[in-house]
Design an enzyme around this catalytic site. Structure first.
Site, PDB file in Angstrom:
ATOM      1  N   LYS A  77      -8.656 -80.416  19.426  1.00 25.01           N
ATOM      2  CA  LYS A  77      -9.192 -79.077  19.184  1.00 25.01           C
ATOM      3  C   LYS A  77      -9.663 -78.404  20.470  1.00 25.01           C
ATOM      4  CE  LYS A  77     -14.006 -80.252  18.049  1.00 25.01           C
ATOM      5  NZ  LYS A  77     -15.074 -80.123  17.046  1.00 25.01           N
ATOM      6  N   ASP A  78      -9.868 -79.200  21.553  1.00 20.83           N
ATOM      7  CA  ASP A  78     -10.296 -78.635  22.833  1.00 20.83           C
ATOM      8  C   ASP A  78      -9.132 -78.088  23.641  1.00 20.83           C
ATOM      9  OD1 ASP A  78     -12.950 -79.297  22.359  1.00 20.83           O
ATOM     10  OD2 ASP A  78     -12.825 -81.215  23.425  1.00 20.83           O
ATOM     11  N   ARG A 125     -16.507 -69.799  14.691  1.00 16.48           N
ATOM     12  CA  ARG A 125     -15.942 -70.030  13.351  1.00 16.48           C
ATOM     13  C   ARG A 125     -17.020 -70.511  12.384  1.00 16.48           C
ATOM     14  NH1 ARG A 125     -14.886 -74.591  10.916  1.00 16.48           N
ATOM     15  NH2 ARG A 125     -15.390 -75.649  12.863  1.00 16.48           N
ATOM     16  N   ARG A 126     -17.831 -71.464  12.815  1.00 16.96           N
ATOM     17  CA  ARG A 126     -18.898 -71.965  11.945  1.00 16.96           C
ATOM     18  C   ARG A 126     -19.948 -70.899  11.695  1.00 16.96           C
ATOM     19  NH1 ARG A 126     -19.026 -77.616  15.267  1.00 16.96           N
ATOM     20  NH2 ARG A 126     -17.376 -78.688  14.110  1.00 16.96           N
ATOM     21  N   ARG A 143     -25.803 -76.131  22.067  1.00 15.60           N
ATOM     22  CA  ARG A 143     -24.848 -76.746  22.989  1.00 15.60           C
ATOM     23  C   ARG A 143     -25.303 -78.164  23.307  1.00 15.60           C
ATOM     24  NH1 ARG A 143     -21.908 -74.376  26.851  1.00 15.60           N
ATOM     25  NH2 ARG A 143     -21.274 -76.552  27.107  1.00 15.60           N
ATOM     26  N   ARG A 149     -27.322 -82.546  20.434  1.00 20.35           N
ATOM     27  CA  ARG A 149     -27.360 -81.619  19.298  1.00 20.35           C
ATOM     28  C   ARG A 149     -28.110 -82.224  18.114  1.00 20.35           C
ATOM     29  NH1 ARG A 149     -21.355 -80.013  18.347  1.00 20.35           N
ATOM     30  NH2 ARG A 149     -20.910 -81.832  19.631  1.00 20.35           N
ATOM     31  N   CYS A 236      -6.927 -66.098  21.138  1.00 20.54           N
ATOM     32  CA  CYS A 236      -7.711 -65.308  20.185  1.00 20.54           C
ATOM     33  C   CYS A 236      -9.169 -65.756  20.183  1.00 20.54           C
ATOM     34  CB  CYS A 236      -7.105 -65.474  18.797  1.00 20.54           C
ATOM     35  SG  CYS A 236      -8.067 -64.734  17.478  1.00 20.54           S
TER      36      CYS A 236
END
Length: 302
Positions: A77-78, A125-126, A143, A149, A236
Site C-alpha cells: 500500500k506504500d 481515506r479513514r 503519525r 500510535r 490522486c
C-alpha cells in the site's frame, strides 16, 4: 542477497516473513538485511498527504537502482502505482487481513463510541469514512510507527485510533483490536495487508527465484486494486479505497471501490465482478460506475 527495508519493528517483521518463505523455497540462499531511513520515517510530524507519493519507498528504491541492495520488501500500500523506470514487482506474498481495525482503551465499537470522542488517524481515506459514519467524532492527526500510535491512542492524545489489522496481527497485537471494520463499508486502500518484493526489472534470475513465493490470487487482487487507483491518475489525493477478493488464480474477482470528499460529506461506493486476468478492464468498469454516481466531481475539486 542484500534486502532493503525500513527499520521499523513492523517492517523488519514483514521482511523476516518474506525471507522465511524464500529460505523454505531456496534453502541455499543467504540474506543480509539492510535498513533504510525513508522520508516518511525521518519526518513523523508532517501530514502524509502533503509529502507526495512514495515517502516510505523512494530512498530504498534509490539503493536498489544503484545496486547497493538486490531487492526490497515493502508494504504494497506504500508503493505508488507507477514504479520508477527499471523497477518491477518481483513477487506479492499472500495477503494478511486487509481490514482496518479500531483500537480503543474504551473497549467499544465505532457505533458505540461516545459523542465527541477523539479518533486518531492520518489517512485521508479513514478520515472521510469515519466522518461519513460518525460526523460527531473529532479526528486527531496521528503519525508514527505502530507502537507510537498505540501509545497516543491510549487516552493521551485520542480515545482510539484506526490502524491496518494486518500490521497489528503480524506484531502479535490482536488483543488490542476493539473492532474489525467491514471492508464493504471501510474500504481498504489498494494493497493493504500485502507485502511486495521490488527488484530491478532486468534481473531475470531473481525474478525467477521470487516466483516461488508469489501468491497468484493475491497478486491478481492487488493488481486490480492498483489499476483502479491508476485509472484515477495514480497520484490522486482524493480519499480512495479499493479491495478485490476472488478465487484462486484471480478469476471472477469482486472489486469494491470507494471515493469520498475529505470531510465525508460526499461518498461513493460500488462493487463490480469480472475476470481477474483483465485488471484494467475491471478497474475501468468500477471507475465508470463511480463516475455515473458523480464521483468525478471530487477530482475536479467540486
Amino acid at each position: 542477497m542484500r534486502v532493503g527495508t525500513r527499520g521499523s519493528r513492523l517492517a523488519l517483521i514483514q521482511t523476516e516473513l518474506t525471507l522465511a518463505a524464500l529460505r523454505e523455497a531456496h534453502p541455499d540462499l543467504q540474506f543480509e538485511v539492510v535498513t533504510v531511513t525513508t522520508q516518511g520515517d525521518a519526518n513523523r510530524t508532517a501530514p502524509l498527504a502533503g509529502m507526495g507519493l512514495g515517502v516510505f519507498v523512494k530512498e530504498i528504491e534509490r539503493r536498489l537502482e544503484t545496486g547497493k541492495i538486490d531487492m526490497a520488501v515493502h508494504s504494497l500500500k506504500d508503493m505508488p502505482t507507477a514504479l520508477p523506470g527499471g523497477m518491477a514487482i518481483g513477487a506479492v506474498l499472500e495477503r494478511a487481513d486487509p481490514r482496518d481495525a479500531l483500537v480503543s482503551y474504551l473497549g467499544v465499537t465505532l457505533d458505540e463510541f461516545p459523542k465527541g470522542g477523539r479518533i486518531g488517524t492520518s489517512s485521508p481515506r479513514r478520515v472521510a469514512q469515519v466522518a461519513e459514519k460518525r460526523p460527531d467524532l473529532k479526528i486527531v492527526p496521528l503519525r508514527g510507527n505502530v507502537d507510537t500510535r498505540l501509545r497516543k491512542a491510549a487516552g493521551d492524545e485520542c480515545d482510539g485510533a484506526i490502524l491496518a489489522a494486518a500490521g497489528l496481527l503480524r506484531m502479535g497485537l490482536e488483543n488490542v483490536i476493539t473492532e474489525y471494520l467491514a471492508p464493504e463499508e471501510f474500504v481498504p486502500p489498494p494493497g493493504q495487508g500485502a507485502m511486495a518484493v521490488e527488484i530491478r526489472a532486468d534481473d531475470a534470475w531473481l525474478a525467477g527465484t521470487l516466483s516461488a513465493i508469489d501468491h497468484c490470487a493475491t497478486n491478481a487482487a492487488v493488481t486490480a486494486e492498483r489499476a483502479f487507483l491508476e485509472a484515477l491518475g495514480g497520484g490522486c489525493q482524493v480519499p480512495v479505497g479499493a479491495y478485490a477478493e476472488g478465487g484462486d488464480g484471480g478469476d471472477s474477482l469482486r472489486l469494491t471501490v470507494f471515493m469520498g470528499a475529505p470531510d465525508g460529506s460526499a461518498t461513493y461506493r460500488d462493487s463490480v465482478v469480472g475476470s481477474g486476468f483483465d485488471a484494467s478492464s475491471l478497474a475501468a468498469t468500477a471507475w465508470e460506475r463511480l463516475r455515473e454516481q458523480g464521483a468525478a466531481g471530487l477530482l475536479a475539486g467540486k
